[in-house]
Design a protein around this motif. Structure first.
Motif, short mmCIF file in Angstrom:
data_model
loop_
_atom_site.label_atom_id
_atom_site.label_comp_id
_atom_site.label_asym_id
_atom_site.label_seq_id
_atom_site.Cartn_x
_atom_site.Cartn_y
_atom_site.Cartn_z
N VAL A 138 8.85 1.18 -7.31
CA VAL A 138 9.15 1.92 -6.08
C VAL A 138 9.77 0.98 -5.04
N TYR A 139 10.87 1.43 -4.44
CA TYR A 139 11.56 0.69 -3.38
C TYR A 139 11.66 1.62 -2.17
N LEU A 140 11.17 1.19 -1.04
CA LEU A 140 11.20 2.03 0.16
C LEU A 140 12.55 1.93 0.86
N THR A 141 12.99 3.07 1.41
CA THR A 141 14.29 3.13 2.08
C THR A 141 14.16 3.90 3.39
N SER A 142 15.17 3.77 4.22
CA SER A 142 15.21 4.51 5.49
C SER A 142 15.69 5.93 5.21
N GLY A 143 14.78 6.75 4.71
CA GLY A 143 15.10 8.11 4.34
C GLY A 143 15.83 8.17 3.00
N CYS A 144 16.04 9.40 2.53
CA CYS A 144 16.74 9.56 1.26
C CYS A 144 18.23 9.22 1.40
N VAL A 145 18.74 9.30 2.63
CA VAL A 145 20.14 8.95 2.87
C VAL A 145 20.40 7.51 2.46
N ILE B 238 5.72 3.15 10.06
CA ILE B 238 5.83 4.38 9.26
C ILE B 238 5.37 4.08 7.83
N GLN B 239 5.82 2.94 7.30
CA GLN B 239 5.35 2.54 5.96
C GLN B 239 3.83 2.44 5.93
N GLY B 240 3.27 1.84 6.97
CA GLY B 240 1.82 1.66 7.02
C GLY B 240 1.05 2.95 7.03
N PRO C 155 0.81 -1.22 0.00
CA PRO C 155 0.00 0.00 0.00
C PRO C 155 0.85 1.28 0.00
N ALA C 156 1.97 1.26 0.70
CA ALA C 156 2.84 2.44 0.73
C ALA C 156 3.50 2.66 -0.63
N ARG C 157 3.98 1.59 -1.24
CA ARG C 157 4.61 1.73 -2.56
C ARG C 157 3.60 2.19 -3.61
N ARG C 158 2.39 1.67 -3.51
CA ARG C 158 1.34 2.08 -4.45
C ARG C 158 1.00 3.57 -4.25
#
Length: 426
Positions: A116-123, A302-304, A94-97
């Motif tokens: 889309v790939y989720l990461t721990s911040g842009c860092v 946080i993703q949720g 759901p977060a990637r969508r």
């Protein structure tokens, strides 16, 4: 370990690590040790408060707070009890969508959740991209001035960094002739930061199109660092680099950190903007998957919360933040014009920063940008970032996203400092 398991003195099988390593060099390229050195000059017993215009976290000021809808989204995600476990390594669907739909609003094509790939911040997004590009003999083109984490990660990964200049007299546009001169058959990518950190620049559609055409001509991908997306308050609107994805493959790095003012929530992303499928054919997606398999994920709750954060935050909130940034940028730019010894070649139009040039000929006994910042910290308790940390000696970065009253106070202190250290005019 102790010899023969006896209770005698232990002998540990670890040697003293050498000081000259890629890790040591990378650590020194961070903003943090530079700012720490400047802050160390502050007189802790002094009568005045410390005014921080050196970092990139505006949340220390009460006026820069996140939207209540974002906070409620976190509460709802926690109370749902759906996000207490591990997430899929690429991030919850759901977060990637939601992020794919958010990015697609500004593009002439659709980004999918699979892009889309989720990461721990842009860092972490920067870490991932630099790591997968770090093949033996390869190089990457970085802007100067830029964000030092790129230099740190390239040094640590033994990836050669080549720097192209941003031109202050042209609104900090990319020197495309320099890009062409620097690139060769081993160049993997070029990095474009827009809106600009540290310059406060916002690139026009025309300039972004020229960047895309140059990258296509050279056969290199564009890494678009858009962590300050939509934080624009001048005459030039934000246009994502992905608009030109049909000309050149674009990998977009972003996060909720800046637009929603939640850098501590550590939620970022990598998005492939590649309608022609060039990156898939080159197996970049597979490389991303492989690296993400061996690294950490952003917190699941946080993703949720991401779909609700994006869907529920009102435009009034964004407008309020933009108006506040515009006011702070105006205060900063106008006050700088009153200060003999520093000049601002281009009024900031985006992000939260501005670069100003030191005129050392007007200042008595100031040796360089670091000396200026350290003395200012000691005498007036104002913290600025020396430009040498960003590849620009004798320049200074000012972070203006702070309480306007405190910003005016800081700029008055800088003015007094420059006046005290100013050379007598002939």
């Amino acid at each position: 370990m102790a010899e023969n398991g006896s209770a005698g003195a232990a002998r540990w099988h670890i040697s003293r690590l050498p000081s000259e390593t890629p890790l040591a060099a990378a650590g020194e390229q961070s903003i943090r040790p530079v700012l720490s050195r400047v802050i160390s000059f502050v007189d802790a017993s002094g009568p005045r408060s410390v005014l921080m215009l050196g970092g990139g976290d505006p949340t220390a000021s009460a006026c820069f707070r996140t939207a209540p809808e974002a906070e409620q989204a976190i509460v709802d995600a926690l109370l749902s009890r759906k996000y207490n476990g591990y997430s899929p390594n690429v991030g919850v669907l759901p977060a990637r969508r939601a992020i794919a739909e958010y990015l697609s609003r500004d593009l002439p094509y659709k980004v999918s959740a699979d892009d889309v790939y989720l990461t721990s911040g842009c860092v972490q997004a920067i870490e991932v991209m630099v790591s997968i590009l770090a093949q033996p003999g390869s190089n990457i083109l970085l802007p100067r001035p830029g964000f030092p984490l790129y230099e740190g990660r390239t040094t640590f990964s033994c990836l050669e960094a080549r720097h192209f200049d941003l031109m202050p007299d042209r609104g900090w546009e990319v020197d495309l002739e320099a890009v062409e001169a620097l690139a060769d058959e081993n160049t993997a990518a070029m990095v474009v930061i827009n809106p600009g950190n540290p310059c406060g620049s916002v690139y026009s559609r025309d300039h972004l199109a020229k960047i895309a055409e140059t990258a296509r001509k050279l056969g290199i991908i564009v890494i678009a660092d858009e962590v300050y997306d939509h934080l624009t308050f001048g005459n030039t609107p934000f246009i994502p680099m992905g608009v030109f994805g049909d000309i050149v493959p674009v990998i977009t790095l972003g996060s909720i950190s800046k637009r929603w003012l939640v850098p501590g929530w550590r939620l970022g992303w990598i998005a492939t903007c590649d309608p022609k499928g060039v990156l898939k054919e080159a197996k970049v997606h597979q490389s991303l998957q492989n690296y993400i398999n061996i690294t950490s994920d952003p917190a699941t709750f946080i993703q949720g919360a991401v779909p609700q954060i994006i869907a529920n935050t009102k435009e009034d909130y964004f407008k309020k933040i933009i108006d506040l940034l515009r006011n702070c940028a105006d205060i900063c730019y106008n006050k700088i014009k009153e200060i003999r010894g520093i000049t601002c070649p281009h009024k900031p139009e985006g992000s939260m920063f501005v670069m100003v040039k030191l005129d050392l000929a007007c200042l008595d006994g100031i040796h360089d940008d670091e000396d200026f910042c350290c003395r200012l910290a000691k005498e007036d308790s104002v913290i600025l970032l020396p430009g040498s940390a960003l590849g620009m000696k004798d320049w200074i970065r000012i972070a203006f996203a702070t309480d306007p009253t405190g910003l005016e106070d800081a700029l008055e202190r800088i003015k007094s400092f420059c006046k005290r250290h100013g050379k007598v005019e002939a």
